[in-house]
Design a protein around this motif. Structure first.
Motif, short mmCIF file in Angstrom:
data_model
loop_
_atom_site.label_atom_id
_atom_site.label_comp_id
_atom_site.label_asym_id
_atom_site.label_seq_id
_atom_site.Cartn_x
_atom_site.Cartn_y
_atom_site.Cartn_z
N ALA A 125 -6.09 2.42 1.08
CA ALA A 125 -5.54 1.71 0.23
C ALA A 125 -5.86 0.41 -0.37
CB ALA A 125 -4.39 1.23 0.99
N ASN A 126 -6.83 0.10 0.45
CA ASN A 126 -7.85 -0.74 0.19
C ASN A 126 -8.55 -0.43 -1.28
OD1 ASN A 126 -9.54 -3.28 0.51
ND2 ASN A 126 -11.16 -2.41 0.51
N LEU A 152 -5.59 -1.48 -4.05
CA LEU A 152 -5.38 -3.20 -4.30
C LEU A 152 -5.45 -2.89 -5.15
CD1 LEU A 152 -3.14 -3.58 -0.57
CD2 LEU A 152 -2.44 -2.99 -2.98
N LEU A 185 -4.93 -6.73 -6.25
CA LEU A 185 -4.91 -7.76 -4.70
C LEU A 185 -5.14 -7.13 -3.60
CD1 LEU A 185 -1.05 -5.32 -5.27
CD2 LEU A 185 -1.68 -7.98 -5.44
N PHE A 217 -6.35 -6.31 -0.44
CA PHE A 217 -5.76 -5.65 0.96
C PHE A 217 -5.63 -6.38 2.29
CE2 PHE A 217 -7.28 -2.95 4.93
CZ PHE A 217 -6.44 -2.24 5.03
N GLN A 218 -5.24 -7.85 2.91
CA GLN A 218 -4.88 -8.36 4.10
C GLN A 218 -3.46 -8.44 3.89
OE1 GLN A 218 -6.88 -9.68 6.64
NE2 GLN A 218 -9.29 -8.18 5.87
N ILE A 219 -2.70 -8.78 2.59
CA ILE A 219 -1.28 -8.24 2.20
C ILE A 219 -0.37 -7.12 3.42
CG2 ILE A 219 -1.30 -7.43 1.06
CD1 ILE A 219 0.94 -9.07 -1.00
N LEU A 220 -1.67 -6.01 3.64
CA LEU A 220 -1.08 -4.67 4.42
C LEU A 220 -1.27 -5.05 5.74
CD1 LEU A 220 -2.41 -2.17 2.50
CD2 LEU A 220 -0.07 -2.96 2.94
N ILE A 221 -1.94 -5.83 6.81
CA ILE A 221 -2.00 -6.41 7.65
C ILE A 221 -0.67 -6.17 8.57
CG2 ILE A 221 -2.95 -7.54 10.10
CD1 ILE A 221 -5.13 -6.39 8.15
N PRO A 222 0.05 -7.20 8.28
CA PRO A 222 1.06 -7.20 8.94
C PRO A 222 2.38 -5.93 9.28
CG PRO A 222 1.59 -9.10 7.66
CD PRO A 222 -0.06 -8.45 7.16
N LEU A 223 2.02 -5.59 7.90
CA LEU A 223 2.75 -4.00 8.28
C LEU A 223 2.16 -3.32 9.11
CD1 LEU A 223 4.73 -1.78 6.93
CD2 LEU A 223 2.76 -1.98 5.12
N MET A 224 1.03 -3.38 8.55
CA MET A 224 -0.43 -1.96 9.50
C MET A 224 0.24 -2.18 11.17
SD MET A 224 -3.41 -2.45 7.55
CE MET A 224 -4.42 -2.17 8.65
N GLU A 225 0.16 -4.22 11.69
CA GLU A 225 1.05 -4.51 13.28
C GLU A 225 1.67 -4.18 13.48
OE1 GLU A 225 -2.66 -8.22 13.40
OE2 GLU A 225 -0.01 -8.12 12.34
#
Lengths: 261, 261
Positions: free
Chosen positions: B185-186, B189, B194, B196-204
């Protein structure tokens, strides 16, 4: 037409997980959820009851005075809906990561309001941390949608249709696919008489690490170490689970190649 | 020989991520980290300096008065080490998820002290939540190792060698492989400009859901919905990334099969 005022009244089209996930945060921030239209009459009625709003019988009978028509339906139905949608003064926007904004090109004031999150009915998310990705047909709509999003989230981003598609694909990689791997682990642990919950702290830490390290630096495990002995033993253990074995084999081989070739 | 007392003094064999991860929690709970032996002289010296302990030049010169010799080295070196290990009064235990306990069968008091967690040098984990999996050659050692583990963790479990192997394989599935997917994904993006940190809340959230739902009930995404249109478009987007495409194809096909065949 221009949207006449800051969004204060929203109509939901669709009554699935995204609509259920978002509606409470509109209400909490003083946005009226005025009406819902859903092809699923059961969940539509549940939604209307839960959020105390009207139900539209069909698209033609929708209240024309909403500030925002938020289309939260399966991707493949959005285009059809856009074509059938009546003229209205409010903004029309969808919540999809996948569908381009220009599906609404016959309108003037339109956009995308894509919360990058997985919504499950009955599980409240911490919306303040959820990235809300905005795209709009003009600056005025952009400003309105961004303002609306910023009422609930601290992470509002302007993301165009191409980027959003890339985000959506990435979300499959970091959310849907890991969940399927969790499912595999669940199968294996059931066989061994162990409770899957024992893995939760590890799963949490694997995500937490990524806040501080690039994924490529955070990689660990047998394939990362090129530990053929362990890989072979795991493959042997998976002989009774050929589907898991296939996935194990492919991912291990790709990890090994990345770090050792 | 019987272990003469409750573990109060530990010798680490190995100076990698697990040793670095555990040592602070021994110290914090009043357990002395007396000595370290490592084939890596650089990290061995760093470890000794950081935790203020002695360094053994070789196995033969190890302090014989430790209560516990904790072997935290790569899996493939454990058997060799066990064979070469000098007689000692203390318990000998390893921290591996993979290696059976009976690698130590020539000793009397031995066991396994396996923290089910990913350790990264420089990142402190919340050890209180980490499952520590104990196995022991006799009840007395089991009691001692469990008591030691319970000083730092609220989640101490008795796990035999077969179960532990299954846990270890599951850990690859829920930690190492998801991390590799994060890596993909990194890449995508970065191409789209973009972060990659934008995905963190989804991963959590994807992990958090699993505390409340079975993984099979938590599954979402295009393959879960059998949404061929989206899958085909994702496959097209991945044409420039053949390795990611392979993985996407295999996992999507398996998800689709599980829910739609």
């Amino acid at each position: 037409m221009q949207p006449k005022k800051i969004v204060g009244k929203v109509t939901f089209i669709g009554s699935g997980n995204v609509a259920w996930g978002l509606a409470p945060f509109f209400l909490k921030n003083g946005i009226e959820v005025a009406e819902v239209y859903s092809t699923n009459q059961v969940t539509g009625a549940e939604f209307a009851k839960k959020f105390n709003c009207q139900i539209a019988k069909n698209l033609a009978s929708l209240d024309k005075n909403s500030d925002l028509y938020l289309i939260a339906v399966p991707d493949k139905e959005i285009e059809k809906l856009a074509l059938a949608f009546p003229e209205a003064e409010g903004i029309i926007a969808h919540t999809s990561g996948f569908v381009p904004m220009n599906v609404f090109r016959k309108f003037e004031n339109y956009g995308v309001f894509y919360p990058l999150q997985t919504f499950t009915k009955g599980l409240a998310v911490n919306i303040a941390k959820v990235p809300i990705c905005i795209e709009a047909s003009n600056k005025k709509v952009e400003k309105e949608l961004a303002l609306l999003a910023s009422k609930m989230s601290n992470n509002v981003q302007m993301i165009n249709s191409e980027q959003r598609k890339s985000l959506h694909l990435s979300a499959v990689l970091v959310s849907n696919f890991p969940n399927f791997l969790y499912n595999y682990a669940n199968e294996l642990l059931e066989e061994s008489g162990l409770d899957f919950q024992i893995l939760i702290p590890l799963m949490e830490e694997s995500v937490r690490k990524i806040k501080y390290l690039k994924p490529s630096d955070a990689q660990t495990g047998p394939a990362r170490r090129n530990d053929q002995n362990t890989i072979e033993e795991h493959m042997r253990m998976l002989e009774a689970f050929p589907e898991i074995q296939n996935v194990y084999n492919l991912l291990s081989e790709q990890i090994r190649k990345k770090y050792h070739e």
